[in-house]
Design an enzyme around this catalytic site. Structure first.
Site, PDB file in Angstrom:
ATOM      1  N   LYS A  78       6.617  -1.871   1.836  1.00  0.00           N
ATOM      2  CA  LYS A  78       5.426  -1.302   2.478  1.00  0.00           C
ATOM      3  C   LYS A  78       4.279  -2.298   2.358  1.00  0.00           C
ATOM      4  O   LYS A  78       3.362  -2.148   1.553  1.00  0.00           O
ATOM      5  CB  LYS A  78       5.076   0.069   1.869  1.00  0.00           C
ATOM      6  CG  LYS A  78       4.211   0.899   2.803  1.00  0.00           C
ATOM      7  CD  LYS A  78       4.260   2.365   2.454  1.00  0.00           C
ATOM      8  CE  LYS A  78       3.261   3.203   3.211  1.00  0.00           C
ATOM      9  NZ  LYS A  78       3.471   3.291   4.649  1.00  0.00           N
TER      10      LYS A  78
ATOM     11  N   LEU B 107      11.408   1.321   6.838  1.00  0.00           N
ATOM     12  CA  LEU B 107      10.764   1.753   5.605  1.00  0.00           C
ATOM     13  C   LEU B 107      11.455   3.045   5.173  1.00  0.00           C
ATOM     14  O   LEU B 107      11.633   3.954   5.997  1.00  0.00           O
ATOM     15  CB  LEU B 107       9.271   2.036   5.856  1.00  0.00           C
ATOM     16  CG  LEU B 107       8.534   2.448   4.588  1.00  0.00           C
ATOM     17  CD1 LEU B 107       8.259   1.232   3.716  1.00  0.00           C
ATOM     18  CD2 LEU B 107       7.228   3.147   4.914  1.00  0.00           C
TER      19      LEU B 107
ATOM     20  N   TYR C 228       0.829  -1.202   0.000  1.00  0.00           N
ATOM     21  CA  TYR C 228       0.000   0.000   0.000  1.00  0.00           C
ATOM     22  C   TYR C 228       0.865   1.254   0.000  1.00  0.00           C
ATOM     23  O   TYR C 228       2.080   1.178   0.207  1.00  0.00           O
ATOM     24  CB  TYR C 228      -0.946   0.009   1.208  1.00  0.00           C
ATOM     25  CG  TYR C 228      -0.275   0.307   2.534  1.00  0.00           C
ATOM     26  CD1 TYR C 228       0.521  -0.645   3.172  1.00  0.00           C
ATOM     27  CD2 TYR C 228      -0.416   1.551   3.147  1.00  0.00           C
ATOM     28  CE1 TYR C 228       1.143  -0.356   4.375  1.00  0.00           C
ATOM     29  CE2 TYR C 228       0.201   1.836   4.356  1.00  0.00           C
ATOM     30  CZ  TYR C 228       0.975   0.875   4.971  1.00  0.00           C
ATOM     31  OH  TYR C 228       1.600   1.153   6.161  1.00  0.00           O
TER      32      TYR C 228
ATOM     33  N   GLU D 205      13.128   2.946  13.778  1.00  0.00           N
ATOM     34  CA  GLU D 205      12.127   3.925  13.341  1.00  0.00           C
ATOM     35  C   GLU D 205      10.949   3.821  14.298  1.00  0.00           C
ATOM     36  O   GLU D 205      10.990   3.036  15.252  1.00  0.00           O
ATOM     37  CB  GLU D 205      11.690   3.660  11.889  1.00  0.00           C
ATOM     38  CG  GLU D 205      11.049   2.301  11.681  1.00  0.00           C
ATOM     39  CD  GLU D 205      10.571   2.064  10.249  1.00  0.00           C
ATOM     40  OE1 GLU D 205      10.211   3.016   9.536  1.00  0.00           O
ATOM     41  OE2 GLU D 205      10.523   0.872   9.853  1.00  0.00           O
TER      42      GLU D 205
HETATM   43  N1  PDD Z   1       3.125   4.980   7.482  1.00  0.00           N
HETATM   44  N2  PDD Z   1       7.888   3.874   8.775  1.00  0.00           N
HETATM   45  C1  PDD Z   1       6.756   3.166   8.874  1.00  0.00           C
HETATM   46  C2  PDD Z   1       6.806   1.852   9.571  1.00  0.00           C
HETATM   47  C3  PDD Z   1       5.561   3.659   8.332  1.00  0.00           C
HETATM   48  O1  PDD Z   1       4.431   2.929   8.411  1.00  0.00           O
HETATM   49  C4  PDD Z   1       5.561   4.928   7.697  1.00  0.00           C
HETATM   50  C5  PDD Z   1       4.329   5.512   7.083  1.00  0.00           C
HETATM   51  C6  PDD Z   1       6.770   5.631   7.620  1.00  0.00           C
HETATM   52  C7  PDD Z   1       6.862   6.968   6.941  1.00  0.00           C
HETATM   53  O2  PDD Z   1       6.787   6.821   5.546  1.00  0.00           O
HETATM   54  P1  PDD Z   1       6.266   8.005   4.617  1.00  0.00           P
HETATM   55  O3  PDD Z   1       7.071   9.199   4.944  1.00  0.00           O
HETATM   56  O4  PDD Z   1       6.484   7.504   3.260  1.00  0.00           O
HETATM   57  O5  PDD Z   1       4.794   8.209   4.948  1.00  0.00           O
HETATM   58  C8  PDD Z   1       7.913   5.077   8.156  1.00  0.00           C
HETATM   59  C9  PDD Z   1       1.895   5.332   6.797  1.00  0.00           C
HETATM   60  C10 PDD Z   1       1.589   6.779   6.839  1.00  0.00           C
HETATM   61  C11 PDD Z   1       0.766   4.440   7.269  1.00  0.00           C
HETATM   62  O6  PDD Z   1       1.048   3.268   7.471  1.00  0.00           O
HETATM   63  O7  PDD Z   1      -0.376   4.874   7.387  1.00  0.00           O
END
Ligand code: PDD
Length: 287
Positions: A149, A205, A35, A181
């Protein structure tokens, strides 16, 4: 959620979505899918190219055949925004599962991937952007492909819920004594003027906001380091913050009972927040 959703190439009324998902969908049975969450500012998609790069990479790593091309995705996401006449701020959620197969662990590479996308209204989380959040250190029990992801988020869900019920905004994952993270965001630490974050490898991620903030830091001539952060460094950090698509740059003022920078939001965090805000209009895809 907005009225219309994108379902396998069709724009449909979200009221009709019940019954569309098959019991045999591997996303439903195994979390076998990927996703993206893309930020929408005034109806335009932020950092779309980077999100599509990652979506296609995630599919490739899991051997999921993309249901449509990158250009078709752009076209169909544009239709989704158009049908909803969406000209406000929100988040666009896109999901692709491996598709329908009789339940078996071993997948058949031939199934047609199932995809959908929806839009949710979302306002800038002003309070936390201004005042910051608290995080709690938790053991990272996720798999070793956190760079994908994937829909499979059980360890994140357990840790996020546990953090929430203990009064924290997010868990901060530590594995082998190294800070990785957060539960749904990337972690940054500032020390002696340097902006430091975990390298983009299989332990985290590679957040799109993370990439963007690293770029902005370089533009601001701030020294940047992508390296492992020892857990003990948390307690001598000058500043900490987290990044995620819906949230942008959120200051971390507390790590468990420890106050970061005396519990005050730091100068470099503020600088990056400001630059982020100023730069949004440069990276928008308008349909
Ligand atoms: N989550 N690390 C993890 C484990 C995440 O699930 C996310 C984002 C990020 C940040 O990634 P980005 O900057 O591309 O949004 C880092 C999304 C927002 C979610 O699961 O809803």
């Amino acid at each position: 959620m907005e009225k219309y959703i994108l379902w396998n190439g069709d724009i449909i009324d979200s009221k009709e979505k019940d019954g569309l998902i098959s019991f045999d969908d591997r996303g439903y049975q195994f979390g076998d899918g990927v996703y993206e969450v893309i930020r929408i500012y005034k109806g335009a998609l932020h950092l779309l190219d980077l999100h599509l790069d990652r979506l296609f990479r995630s599919m490739k790593e899991l051997n999921i055949t993309p249901p449509i091309s990158r250009e078709q995705f752009i076209d169909e996401l544009g239709k989704l925004i158009g049908h909803n006449q969406f000209d406000q701020d929100g988040n666009l959620y896109v999901q692709v599962t491996r598709g329908l197969q009789p339940r078996a662990h071993i997948y058949n590479p031939g199934s047609k991937a199932v995809y959908y996308a929806k839009i949710d209204h979302f306002q800038k989380p002003v309070e936390i952007l201004q005042n910051g959040v608290s995080v709690t250190v938790q053991e990272d029990i996720r798999w070793l492909r956190c760079d994908i992801k994937s829909l499979n988020l059980l360890p994140n869900i357990m840790a996020m819920t546990n953090a929430y019920h203990n009064g924290f905004y997010e868990p901060l994952f530590v594995r082998d004594g190294i800070v990785r993270e957060c539960g749904a965001s990337n972690f940054f630490l500032v020390k002696d003027g340097k902006v430091i974050t975990h390298p983009a490898n299989h332990f985290i991620l590679n957040g799109i906001t993370r990439l963007h903030v690293l770029r902005l830091a370089k533009e601001l001539n701030l020294p940047v380091e992508e390296r492992e952060i020892d857990r003990n460094e948390l307690y001598t950090a000058d500043e900490c913050f987290l990044t995620a698509t819906p949230l942008e740059v959120v200051p971390i003022t507390h790590i468990d009972e420890h106050k970061v920078n005396g519990g005050e939001v730091g100068r470099i965090t503020r600088k990056l927040q400001k630059r982020y805000e100023q730069s949004i209009s440069n990276d928008l895809y308008t349909f």
